[in-house]
Scaffold this motif. Structure first.
Motif, mmCIF file in Angstrom:
data_model
loop_
_atom_site.group_PDB
_atom_site.id
_atom_site.type_symbol
_atom_site.label_atom_id
_atom_site.label_comp_id
_atom_site.label_asym_id
_atom_site.label_seq_id
_atom_site.Cartn_x
_atom_site.Cartn_y
_atom_site.Cartn_z
ATOM 1 N N UNK A 142 0.844 -1.197 0.000
ATOM 2 C CA UNK A 142 0.000 0.000 0.000
ATOM 3 C C UNK A 142 0.878 1.245 0.000
ATOM 4 N N UNK A 143 0.339 2.338 -0.478
ATOM 5 C CA UNK A 143 1.065 3.607 -0.418
ATOM 6 C C UNK A 143 1.327 3.940 1.053
ATOM 7 N N UNK A 157 2.060 -5.017 5.319
ATOM 8 C CA UNK A 157 2.221 -5.615 3.995
ATOM 9 C C UNK A 157 3.386 -5.042 3.209
ATOM 10 N N UNK A 158 3.850 -3.849 3.548
ATOM 11 C CA UNK A 158 4.979 -3.238 2.838
ATOM 12 C C UNK A 158 6.319 -3.810 3.284
ATOM 13 N N UNK A 159 6.405 -4.194 4.560
ATOM 14 C CA UNK A 159 7.634 -4.779 5.123
ATOM 15 C C UNK A 159 7.213 -5.962 5.989
ATOM 16 N N UNK A 179 -3.014 -4.832 10.687
ATOM 17 C CA UNK A 179 -2.373 -4.758 9.369
ATOM 18 C C UNK A 179 -1.275 -3.704 9.318
ATOM 19 N N UNK A 180 -0.840 -3.219 10.484
ATOM 20 C CA UNK A 180 0.184 -2.167 10.491
ATOM 21 C C UNK A 180 1.190 -2.374 11.622
ATOM 22 N N UNK A 253 13.253 4.222 6.508
ATOM 23 C CA UNK A 253 12.817 4.966 5.329
ATOM 24 C C UNK A 253 11.308 4.880 5.132
ATOM 25 N N UNK A 254 10.723 3.758 5.481
ATOM 26 C CA UNK A 254 9.260 3.638 5.397
ATOM 27 C C UNK A 254 8.601 4.654 6.325
ATOM 28 N N UNK A 255 9.277 4.963 7.424
ATOM 29 C CA UNK A 255 8.763 5.951 8.372
ATOM 30 C C UNK A 255 8.968 7.383 7.886
#
Length: 614
Positions: A142-143, A157-159, A179-180, A253-255
């Motif tokens: 997800x964005x 889901x991103x990591x 989911x987070x 970096x996701x943060x």
């Protein structure tokens, strides 16, 4: 004759009006595309507004949008060369490569010596190992959350790694909530949270008066230290190796926190000398000394600090911990550092502002010696560490800061950097620096027209692949973003030291190789003249595939170059599922330099029987 001039003038005005109309339409196309994707936090909905067409790409798992390219050919008939070559479409790589980092591959690293951590340093693929496919996002990608919410949350889901939430549960690094992920702000050495820990430091040294702007955090965990420094206007570069604690840098970096994959090993860190005002941890103290600015601070907490209180809990002997602290004290003293304070779990040292006294001390105790002054202290790309103290620039006055004093932040960003004042960057003077700042005011105004979301908080993590003096990054300071300024090792002028003197951050890079970051870690990539710089040096296709690897789905690319180069680049970009358009220079249609704007489409990898995605 007057009638002919009038006719020509009318034709010119007509062309300009047409260009303005097209520019407005194309700009809105990008706006509709980005806004739709952002609001849905998923795949952009189909649309057909203002001449924006929706097309389907059979190799994508979702539909993608394509905006109409600007028609500048009427102004550049001699320069523009139409090509009939067929576009080559790139296939997705196997899903097992969704976190592929080409120069930090663990399988390849095992072939190298474990001495001084060499096996965990950069080791890039050979020619026959290079990938010509697109690194796929995970199926549930997800964005990412928008800053500042991203500081505290990321999509699982991103990591999809739970290891840190289990291994570091008692240290409160990260928690899984449905989911987070949630980042409570904890860390190994700050059980009360990073915010409280930084407040403790601020009681011992001045953190909020603008004197400290750039920091380096080694072994950063999930970069909570860097994340909470941002609220104090301090920009930290966090770095950690790709190791058994999965994806530390990827989480950072996701943060929306600056970070890079790296390790203190056998080589210099990829930063110039005198880059940082503050260093956090890092026991390779001679290299910390090289990158620490005169008068800068080094902070250490945890073992062995305060060992007399904690030694039983650390399961180490008193003798062992005392010996370790004594060793640190001895090395710091040999570097001519002064211990500012030790209080509780914190110990802070300060580097001298010049080496006048240090040179006198080294006459009696030459271990370690001061390095040869002929060595380029800023050189740091695959440069081996040396067992010596990096010399500071000469000064005549004990009160003078070596290399030149810096303004406090935020004045530092636009003040003329000392390296330019002292003439250490060949052929760049004060007037040229100020002119460059004015140029970037005009360019950013133009970018806001062709990429309206630039000023609306859409892009948090930004990279400038050919940063020069950091003018693009400085002009972006008023927006909620940060810029990783990259100075290519092949650039005519090595200006990264100037960029750090402005209070900005960056790194060296050879763009014939992969960048030290995980896939999907930048929202926007900017590059001026990069492809002309690397033309004939390496395969431009590989540079574009690397850009695609590190760019997030629905991320934006802005490239500046000549028409011929941009049309060549655009053909490759279309094969990577990018929507592209070429627009005119901010000075108008008759400038030979053009701008390519591209948006990476949203698509995800699909699970297969032979995929092994952790």
């Amino acid at each position: 004759m007057a009638k002919e001039n009038t006719g020509q003038h009318q034709q010119t005005e007509a062309r300009r009006k047409k260009l303005t109309l097209i520019l407005g339409v194309s700009g809105l196309c990008i706006l509709f595309y980005i806004l739709g994707a952002w609001q849905n936090n998923n795949v952009p909905a189909s649309y057909s507004k203002m001449g924006c067409e929706t097309k389907s790409n059979p190799s994508s798992s979702t539909s993608s949008s394509s905006s109409e390219s600007l028609d500048f050919k009427s102004h550049n008939q001699d320069e523009f060369k139409e090509t009939n070559q067929t576009i080559k479409y790139f296939e997705p790589c196997d899903l097992s490569l969704s976190e592929y980092t080409p120069c930090e591959d663990r399988q390849r690293g095992r072939k190298f010596d474990r001495n001084m951590m060499k096996y965990r340093e950069r080791h890039c693929p050979s020619k026959d190992e290079l990938l010509y496919c697109l690194i796929p996002p995970p199926p549930n990608y997800k964005i990412p959350f928008k800053w500042p919410q991203s500081r505290d949350y990321a999509w699982y889901g991103n990591i999809p790694h739970k290891e840190l939430s289990v291994e570091k549960a008692v240290q409160n690094w990260i928690q899984v909530e449905g989911d987070r992920f949630r980042f409570p702000g904890g860390g190994t050495m700050f059980p009360r949270g990073a915010d409280a820990y930084i407040d403790d430091i601020a009681r011992l040294i001045p953190l909020t008066n603008g004197g400290i702007r750039t920091a380096i955090d080694t072994g950063c965990g999930v970069a909570s230290f860097g994340a909470y420094l941002l609220k104090r206007d301090i920009m930290a570069v966090s770095f950690a190796p790709r190791d058994t604690h999965e994806a530390q840098v990827q989480f950072a970096l996701e943060r929306g926190v600056p970070a890079i994959i790296g390790i203190m090993g056998s080589r210099r860190l990829p930063y110039p000398a005198r880059a940082f005002d503050l260093a956090h941890y890092g026991l390779y103290l001679m290299e910390v000394d090289r990158v620490l600015r005169p008068g800068g601070y080094w902070i250490l907490s945890g073992p062995p600090i305060n060992w007399k209180q904690y030694w039983r809990g650390w399961e180490r002997t008193e003798e062992d911990l005392k010996q370790e602290q004594d060793s640190i004290e001895d090395v710091a003293k040999s570097l001519c550092w002064k211990k500012v304070i030790e209080k509780g779990d914190l110990s802070i040292w300060q580097k001298p502002i010049n080496h006048i006294e240090c040179k006198k001390l080294k006459q009696n105790n030459k271990s370690p010696p001061i390095c040869s002054s002929s060595d380029n202290a800023d050189s740091a790309w695959y440069k081996d560490l040396e067992p010596c103290v990096t010399p500071l620039p000469n000064t005549n006055n004990p009160e003078e800061s070596a290399g030149g004093a810096l303004e406090d932040w935020p004045d530092r960003a636009f003040a003329v950097p000392p390296r330019i004042i002292r003439g250490t960057i060949q052929d760049i003077n004060t007037e040229m620096f100020r002119e460059d700042n004015e140029v970037w005011k005009e360019r950013i105004a133009h970018y806001k027209k062709i990429v309206p979301e630039l000023s609306r908080g859409r892009f948090r993590n930004i990279m400038d692949m050919n940063a020069y003096l950091g003018g693009f990054a400085a002009s972006m300071l008023k927006y909620p973003s940060w810029v990783m300024n990259v100075v290519p090792v092949h650039a005519e002028k090595q200006t990264l030291g100037v960029i750090y003197e402005r209070g900005l951050i960056g790194t060296y890079q050879d763009w014939c190789e992969g960048f030290s970051t995980y896939p999907r870690t930048y929202d926007m990539i900017h590059a001026g003249g990069l492809f002309t710089l690397y033309d004939n040096r390496c395969d431009l296709t590989l540079i574009l595939l690397e850009m695609d690897r590190i760019l997030r789905p629905e991320g934006t690319v802005v490239l500046r170059d000549n028409v011929e180069m941009l049309t060549k680049v655009e053909k490759i970009a279309k094969g990577m599922k990018w929507n592209t358009q070429i627009v005119d220079h901010e000075k108008g249609p008759y400038n030979p330099e053009k701008i390519l704007v591209a948006v990476k489409t949203y698509w995800t990898g699909q699970p297969s029987n032979n995929s092994n995605n952790n």
